[in-house]
Design a protein around this motif. Structure first.
Motif, PDB file in Angstrom:
ATOM      1  N   GLN A 329      41.518  -6.611  24.108  1.00  0.00           N
ATOM      2  CA  GLN A 329      41.366  -5.966  25.403  1.00  0.00           C
ATOM      3  C   GLN A 329      41.736  -4.490  25.314  1.00  0.00           C
ATOM      4  N   SER A 330      42.828  -4.196  24.615  1.00  0.00           N
ATOM      5  CA  SER A 330      43.253  -2.814  24.461  1.00  0.00           C
ATOM      6  C   SER A 330      42.205  -2.011  23.703  1.00  0.00           C
ATOM      7  N   SER A 331      41.635  -2.660  22.652  1.00  0.00           N
ATOM      8  CA  SER A 331      40.606  -1.982  21.876  1.00  0.00           C
ATOM      9  C   SER A 331      39.390  -1.677  22.739  1.00  0.00           C
ATOM     10  N   GLN A 332      38.993  -2.651  23.581  1.00  0.00           N
ATOM     11  CA  GLN A 332      37.842  -2.439  24.457  1.00  0.00           C
ATOM     12  C   GLN A 332      38.098  -1.303  25.443  1.00  0.00           C
ATOM     13  N   GLN A 333      39.307  -1.247  25.987  1.00  0.00           N
ATOM     14  CA  GLN A 333      39.619  -0.237  26.985  1.00  0.00           C
ATOM     15  C   GLN A 333      39.654   1.164  26.388  1.00  0.00           C
ATOM     16  N   GLN A 334      39.778   1.256  25.040  1.00  0.00           N
ATOM     17  CA  GLN A 334      39.772   2.560  24.393  1.00  0.00           C
ATOM     18  C   GLN A 334      38.374   2.963  23.915  1.00  0.00           C
ATOM     19  N   GLN A 335      37.398   2.036  24.000  1.00  0.00           N
ATOM     20  CA  GLN A 335      36.051   2.340  23.542  1.00  0.00           C
ATOM     21  C   GLN A 335      35.383   3.340  24.478  1.00  0.00           C
ATOM     22  N   PRO A 336      34.540   4.208  23.925  1.00  0.00           N
ATOM     23  CA  PRO A 336      33.806   5.141  24.796  1.00  0.00           C
ATOM     24  C   PRO A 336      32.868   4.376  25.717  1.00  0.00           C
ATOM     25  N   LEU A 337      32.726   4.855  26.922  1.00  0.00           N
ATOM     26  CA  LEU A 337      31.844   4.240  27.901  1.00  0.00           C
ATOM     27  C   LEU A 337      30.481   4.926  27.822  1.00  0.00           C
ATOM     28  N   LYS A 338      29.483   4.210  27.386  1.00  0.00           N
ATOM     29  CA  LYS A 338      28.158   4.791  27.205  1.00  0.00           C
ATOM     30  C   LYS A 338      27.103   4.191  28.132  1.00  0.00           C
ATOM     31  N   ALA A 339      27.327   2.957  28.573  1.00  0.00           N
ATOM     32  CA  ALA A 339      26.362   2.284  29.449  1.00  0.00           C
ATOM     33  C   ALA A 339      27.129   1.603  30.578  1.00  0.00           C
ATOM     34  N   ILE A 340      26.839   1.989  31.815  1.00  0.00           N
ATOM     35  CA  ILE A 340      27.602   1.539  32.981  1.00  0.00           C
ATOM     36  C   ILE A 340      26.655   0.878  33.979  1.00  0.00           C
ATOM     37  N   TYR A 341      27.062  -0.285  34.498  1.00  0.00           N
ATOM     38  CA  TYR A 341      26.271  -1.007  35.493  1.00  0.00           C
ATOM     39  C   TYR A 341      27.012  -1.000  36.816  1.00  0.00           C
ATOM     40  N   LEU A 342      26.346  -0.538  37.873  1.00  0.00           N
ATOM     41  CA  LEU A 342      26.939  -0.438  39.201  1.00  0.00           C
ATOM     42  C   LEU A 342      26.127  -1.281  40.176  1.00  0.00           C
ATOM     43  N   ASN A 343      26.697  -2.387  40.614  1.00  0.00           N
ATOM     44  CA  ASN A 343      26.015  -3.272  41.555  1.00  0.00           C
ATOM     45  C   ASN A 343      27.015  -4.310  42.063  1.00  0.00           C
ATOM     46  N   LEU A 344      26.688  -4.935  43.192  1.00  0.00           N
ATOM     47  CA  LEU A 344      27.579  -5.960  43.738  1.00  0.00           C
ATOM     48  C   LEU A 344      27.607  -7.201  42.863  1.00  0.00           C
ATOM     49  N   ASP A 345      26.469  -7.563  42.275  1.00  0.00           N
ATOM     50  CA  ASP A 345      26.363  -8.767  41.448  1.00  0.00           C
ATOM     51  C   ASP A 345      25.928  -8.412  40.037  1.00  0.00           C
ATOM     52  N   PHE A 346      26.398  -9.202  39.076  1.00  0.00           N
ATOM     53  CA  PHE A 346      26.002  -9.002  37.681  1.00  0.00           C
ATOM     54  C   PHE A 346      24.620  -9.621  37.494  1.00  0.00           C
ATOM     55  N   PRO A 347      23.760  -8.979  36.687  1.00  0.00           N
ATOM     56  CA  PRO A 347      22.396  -9.506  36.519  1.00  0.00           C
ATOM     57  C   PRO A 347      22.386 -10.861  35.822  1.00  0.00           C
ATOM     58  N   VAL A 348      21.411 -11.661  36.167  1.00  0.00           N
ATOM     59  CA  VAL A 348      21.244 -12.985  35.564  1.00  0.00           C
ATOM     60  C   VAL A 348      19.884 -13.050  34.867  1.00  0.00           C
ATOM     61  N   PRO A 349      19.784 -13.920  33.839  1.00  0.00           N
ATOM     62  CA  PRO A 349      20.860 -14.698  33.224  1.00  0.00           C
ATOM     63  C   PRO A 349      21.849 -13.785  32.505  1.00  0.00           C
ATOM     64  N   THR A 350      23.123 -14.070  32.698  1.00  0.00           N
ATOM     65  CA  THR A 350      24.162 -13.173  32.194  1.00  0.00           C
ATOM     66  C   THR A 350      24.123 -13.023  30.674  1.00  0.00           C
ATOM     67  N   ARG A 351      23.695 -14.089  29.974  1.00  0.00           N
ATOM     68  CA  ARG A 351      23.705 -14.025  28.506  1.00  0.00           C
ATOM     69  C   ARG A 351      22.798 -12.917  27.975  1.00  0.00           C
ATOM     70  N   ASP A 352      21.791 -12.531  28.776  1.00  0.00           N
ATOM     71  CA  ASP A 352      20.877 -11.476  28.331  1.00  0.00           C
ATOM     72  C   ASP A 352      21.539 -10.111  28.274  1.00  0.00           C
ATOM     73  N   TRP A 353      22.717  -9.979  28.900  1.00  0.00           N
ATOM     74  CA  TRP A 353      23.325  -8.658  29.054  1.00  0.00           C
ATOM     75  C   TRP A 353      24.628  -8.502  28.297  1.00  0.00           C
ATOM     76  N   GLU A 354      24.948  -9.472  27.436  1.00  0.00           N
ATOM     77  CA  GLU A 354      26.138  -9.334  26.598  1.00  0.00           C
ATOM     78  C   GLU A 354      25.913  -8.209  25.588  1.00  0.00           C
ATOM     79  N   GLY A 355      26.848  -7.288  25.527  1.00  0.00           N
ATOM     80  CA  GLY A 355      26.754  -6.166  24.606  1.00  0.00           C
ATOM     81  C   GLY A 355      25.918  -4.997  25.093  1.00  0.00           C
ATOM     82  N   VAL A 356      25.355  -5.104  26.306  1.00  0.00           N
ATOM     83  CA  VAL A 356      24.503  -4.027  26.827  1.00  0.00           C
ATOM     84  C   VAL A 356      25.328  -3.001  27.601  1.00  0.00           C
ATOM     85  N   PHE A 357      26.228  -3.486  28.474  1.00  0.00           N
ATOM     86  CA  PHE A 357      27.013  -2.592  29.324  1.00  0.00           C
ATOM     87  C   PHE A 357      28.472  -2.546  28.875  1.00  0.00           C
ATOM     88  N   ASP A 358      29.054  -1.361  28.919  1.00  0.00           N
ATOM     89  CA  ASP A 358      30.470  -1.202  28.597  1.00  0.00           C
ATOM     90  C   ASP A 358      31.356  -1.450  29.809  1.00  0.00           C
TER      91      ASP A 358
END
Length: 369
Positions: A329-358
């Protein structure tokens, strides 16, 4: 891994994907997101639904167009209002009339609407030369009212007669002449500003034909009409007069300016003429259900991550004896943020978006702006 960062007053979520983690200090991470956006130099924004606060309905929510059109037209046996956004609407006069009337109402709403706080944020990023491109799924063109240049330029590889362009040279302060020829905001699904002929493809301002559309009658093309008159005068056989249709992209049809859009996307991905491609991706308000937009987001995410971090954030050292989960978790929080998703709900199917958004900023775009 993706950081979960709920905004103030965001509704609680019952569950989140396994790869989405709740940081120990969300306020610090949210401040990091803001700092990242303000420091980025070539931001690409892919958005939808940012005009709801301006009075323009979205498509897929419970009060969106797909549901309200079905409810308001019970005799038409629509499985969803989505039926009126399918290319098959031109197969019957009745559906064509419903489509024209709906477009007329949307045009009236769009003309009366004013930019929202998020539209003004986009303009501010542009004024500070942080914005490379906005790709919008909205068809209302409010981005142009906020001062962004808007439209799709003529595709460089296209041959033949130039078509009428919707590009307005407003507010595009990029330093290179190449950038100045490309609008800052690209409509992915067309706009309510134009109609075009289904035969000759010439474009005309939609507002000149609102009375006809409001009555449910597709107007005749003036270019075709003029050509037919000329052919009759010289004794040539008639070719027919085309009907004008709104220049919005429907399901099961190709974007008439698809080559131009694709050319701009490619340049923004890899860079062109001495300019680098995107260095930050911000995806806002879209459910990511449209396959083409889904592919775009994945490709831009790969591109911005391949460029690494433009700046390294300092962070306090951790306990060497911390559990593995805490270290991850600490390592993730120190990673640069390059791709950000802003929305009320996470897109589905969720498995398609693993590793896409920081980071997933869970909330409303206007609240964030």
């Amino acid at each position: 891994m993706t950081l979960f960062l709920p905004l103030e007053d965001s509704p609680p979520v019952s569950s989140i994907p396994s790869f989405v983690i709740r940081p120990s200090e969300p306020d610090i991470q949210l401040a990091k997101v803001v700092k990242t956006i303000l420091k980025a130099r070539r931001i690409v924004v892919i958005c939808a639904g940012i005009s709801v606060k301006a009075g323009i309905p979205d498509f897929r929510s419970s009060e969106g167009l797909f549901q309200t059109l079905k409810r308001d037209n019970p005799k038409d046996a629509l499985s969803s209002g989505k039926d009126l956004f399918d290319a098959s609407v031109f197969n019957t006069e009745h559906k064509t009339a419903l489509f024209c009337q709906m477009i007329s109402r949307l045009s009236d709403l769009s003309q009366a609407a004013q930019p929202t706080p998020f539209h003004r944020l986009l303009r501010s990023l542009d004024d500070h030369r942080r914005l490379l491109r906005v790709y919008t799924q909205n068809i209302d063109a409010i981005e142009e009212k906020s001062g962004l240049s808007f439209g799709v330029p003529e595709f460089e590889g296209k041959r033949g007669k130039p078509r009428n362009s919707t590009f307005s040279e407003v507010g595009d302060p990029g330093p290179s002449t190449a950038a100045n020829r490309t609008p800052r905001c690209i409509p992915l699904h067309g706009t309510l500003q134009q109609v075009h002929c289904q035969i000759c493809t010439n474009s005309f301002p939609l507002n000149e034909y609102l009375p006809s559309l409001a009555s449910g009658v597709p107007p005749e093309c003036p270019e075709c009409t003029s050509m037919e008159h000329t052919r009759q005068l010289v004794g040539k056989r008639a070719r027919g007069v085309g009907k004008l249709r709104p220049s919005v992209v429907l399901y099961n049809e190709a974007h008439k300016d698809g080559e131009g859009v694709g050319d701009i996307v490619q340049k923004d991905l890899i860079g062109s003429k001495g300019r680098s491609g995107a260095d930050l991706l911000l995806v806002v308000g879209t459910s990511l259900r449209v396959p083409g937009t889904k592919r775009m987001v994945r490709e831009f995410s790969k591109a911005v991550h391949s460029r690494g971090s433009s700046s390294k954030e300092s962070s306090p050292g951790g306990d060497e004896q911390a559990p593995q989960q805490q270290q991850q978790q600490s390592s993730q929080q120190q990673q640069p943020l390059k791709a950000i998703y802003l929305n009320l709900d996470f897109p589905v199917p969720t498995r398609d978006w693993e590793g896409v958004f920081d980071a997933w900023l869970q909330g409303d775009a206007q609240t964030f702006a």
